[in-house]
Design a protein around this motif. Structure first.
Motif, PDB file in Angstrom:
ATOM      1  N   ARG A  39       7.815   6.562   1.206  1.00  0.00           N
ATOM      2  CA  ARG A  39       6.539   6.953   1.811  1.00  0.00           C
ATOM      3  C   ARG A  39       5.423   6.734   0.791  1.00  0.00           C
ATOM      4  N   ILE A  40       4.486   5.876   1.167  1.00  0.00           N
ATOM      5  CA  ILE A  40       3.400   5.472   0.276  1.00  0.00           C
ATOM      6  C   ILE A  40       2.103   6.103   0.764  1.00  0.00           C
ATOM      7  N   PHE A  86      -2.056   6.419   0.572  1.00  0.00           N
ATOM      8  CA  PHE A  86      -3.259   5.650   0.221  1.00  0.00           C
ATOM      9  C   PHE A  86      -4.428   6.595   0.433  1.00  0.00           C
ATOM     10  N   THR A 105       0.448  -4.062   6.121  1.00  0.00           N
ATOM     11  CA  THR A 105       1.520  -3.827   7.088  1.00  0.00           C
ATOM     12  C   THR A 105       2.531  -4.967   7.093  1.00  0.00           C
ATOM     13  N   LEU A 132       5.155  -4.020   4.478  1.00  0.00           N
ATOM     14  CA  LEU A 132       5.745  -2.681   4.449  1.00  0.00           C
ATOM     15  C   LEU A 132       7.265  -2.682   4.587  1.00  0.00           C
ATOM     16  N   ASP A 151       9.338   0.674   4.765  1.00  0.00           N
ATOM     17  CA  ASP A 151       8.547   1.744   4.156  1.00  0.00           C
ATOM     18  C   ASP A 151       7.508   2.265   5.147  1.00  0.00           C
ATOM     19  N   LEU A 162       3.516   4.115   5.472  1.00  0.00           N
ATOM     20  CA  LEU A 162       2.223   4.256   4.808  1.00  0.00           C
ATOM     21  C   LEU A 162       1.482   5.444   5.405  1.00  0.00           C
ATOM     22  N   VAL A 175       2.684   3.559  10.183  1.00  0.00           N
ATOM     23  CA  VAL A 175       1.470   4.052   9.533  1.00  0.00           C
ATOM     24  C   VAL A 175       1.057   5.382  10.143  1.00  0.00           C
ATOM     25  N   MET A 235       2.282  -4.186  -3.112  1.00  0.00           N
ATOM     26  CA  MET A 235       3.498  -3.497  -2.686  1.00  0.00           C
ATOM     27  C   MET A 235       4.541  -3.495  -3.798  1.00  0.00           C
TER      28      MET A 235
END
Length: 397
Positions: free
Chosen positions: A2-3, A5, A30, A33, A36, A38, A61, A370
């Motif tokens: 989980r990233i 921003f 995207t 990703l 993963d 976002l 997302v 990334m």
């Protein structure tokens, strides 16, 4: 993975090119990703933008749209921590040169486009200088990875903020994205632009830049006055954010006697900017300090010859695709006249510009980001550089 921003500190319309960069980067992420996820933390007015339509439709997302201003005050740190903790992030990216509170309980990737204030403090008020020094250096010192956009900016960060090479990542920006160019060219209507006074009824030189002191509008205006006296027919079109310096710049325009030839448009729609690049006789870029210089790439993409300053970051981005001028009105006037009067030179600059612009690829930019986010998430949060308290004149985090 989980990233996060985090762009809650970005108030739309307040940071110029960096706001455009953040939106373009997000729109490209995207595709990189994979499995993963976002999590975007942003103000509601930032999220409502055509660039982010595809991002918002992506099921990977999650958008947390909040207005941070009601929370400013003694409880702000706790509020931010709750926002971040609630979504269990593996890594969080801050693209605006600082993060708060410090330290954070997860690894941090910090973007620092430039540290101009360390080299040209005279361009900032005492309040602006204190704000930057209290935030940027301590954030750099506690980040796990630092991203910047040019080798020049990387050298500055190593020299002034002691960022070790293995924690510093140079990832050049791009210009317009391919979908942007296609759609904006279709939307551009020169007749309408002339009727609304966006496009002059004469050949023109374009300078798209906010009116911050380092953008060096004064030198360009003085040079342009020399062009007018030399009998050149061009007008000068200025776009970008306009602050309290508007009165000062317009007073200079009046003193130079060029008011009828200078068009101060302020911020324009992107389709108008694309049209201006496509229609301009040349781009003038006299900035004295740049971490990258995105308008250089945008102009080259649109087939506009570039005349630029010899500032290190500018020369790095432009490569061999610009005619360079010394920081002097006479030198600028001579260089502009040389380009404007020489069709063969214009064509050569356009050819070189197309080749140079192709080197700045958004797909590569997003892929490298990334890679940095994933590698940073895999390491413990160990901090970068030296403790903030050890930096001369910098208040501890």
């Amino acid at each position: 993975m989980r990233i996060g921003f985090q762009v809650l500190s970005l108030k739309p319309g307040s940071v110029g090119g960096q706001e455009v960069f953040v939106r373009r980067l997000l729109s490209q992420l995207t595709a990189q990703l994979g499995s993963d996820r976002l999590v975007l933390f942003a103000r509601p007015q930032f999220v409502v933008h055509p660039d982010l339509d595809s991002l918002l439709r992506d099921r990977r997302v999650e958008v947390i749209a909040e207005d941070p201003e009601p929370h400013y005050g003694p409880g702000y740190s706790d509020w931010i921590l709750r926002q971040l903790d609630d979504v269990a992030l593996d890594v969080v990216c801050f693209p605006l040169s600082f993060f708060y509170p410090r330290p954070l309980p997860m690894p941090v990737v910090l973007h620092v486009p430039d540290i101009q204030h360390e080299y040209f403090p005279q361009y900032f008020s005492d309040e602006q200088l204190a704000w930057r020094r209290e935030r940027i250096a301590p954030s750099v010192a506690l980040a796990d990875a630092v991203v910047t956009y040019s080798d020049f900016s990387a050298r500055c960060l190593r020299e002034r903020m002691f960022v070790p090479a293995d924690a510093l990542h140079v990832i050049p920006s791009g210009g317009f994205t391919t979908p942007e160019i296609a759609s904006l060219r279709t939307d551009w209507d020169p007749a309408h632009a002339r009727s609304t006074r966006v496009l002059p009824d004469a050949p023109f030189v374009l300078y798209p830049a906010g009116d911050w002191p380092h953008k060096n509008h004064e030198t360009l205006l003085q040079a342009f006055a020399l062009l007018v006296r030399a009998g050149r027919p061009e007008h000068l079109v200025l776009t970008g954010m306009i602050s309290q310096r508007r009165t000062e710049l317009m007073a200079l325009v009046e003193r130079l006697g060029i008011a009828e030839r200078v068009h101060l448009l302020g911020c324009v729609r992107r389709r108008d900017l694309v049209g201006l690049y496509s229609s301009a006789a040349a781009l003038a870029f006299p900035s004295r300090f740049e971490g990258f210089g995105q308008p250089l790439v945008e102009a080259m993409q649109m087939g506009c010859p570039v005349v630029a300053s010899r500032a290190a970051g500018v020369m790095e981005t432009a490569g061999n695709a610009a005619a360079f001028a010394e920081d002097d009105p006479v030198a600028w006037a001579e260089r502009l006249i040389e380009v404007l009067a020489n069709e063969a030179l214009q064509e050569e600059l356009v050819r070189r510009g197309a080749r140079r612009a192709a080197e700045f690829d958004w797909d590569h930019c997003a892929r490298r980001h990334m890679q940095v986010l994933r590698s940073t998430a895999s390491r413990a949060a160990i901090g970068v550089g030296v403790p903030a308290s050890a930096l001369p004149g910098i208040r501890g985090a």
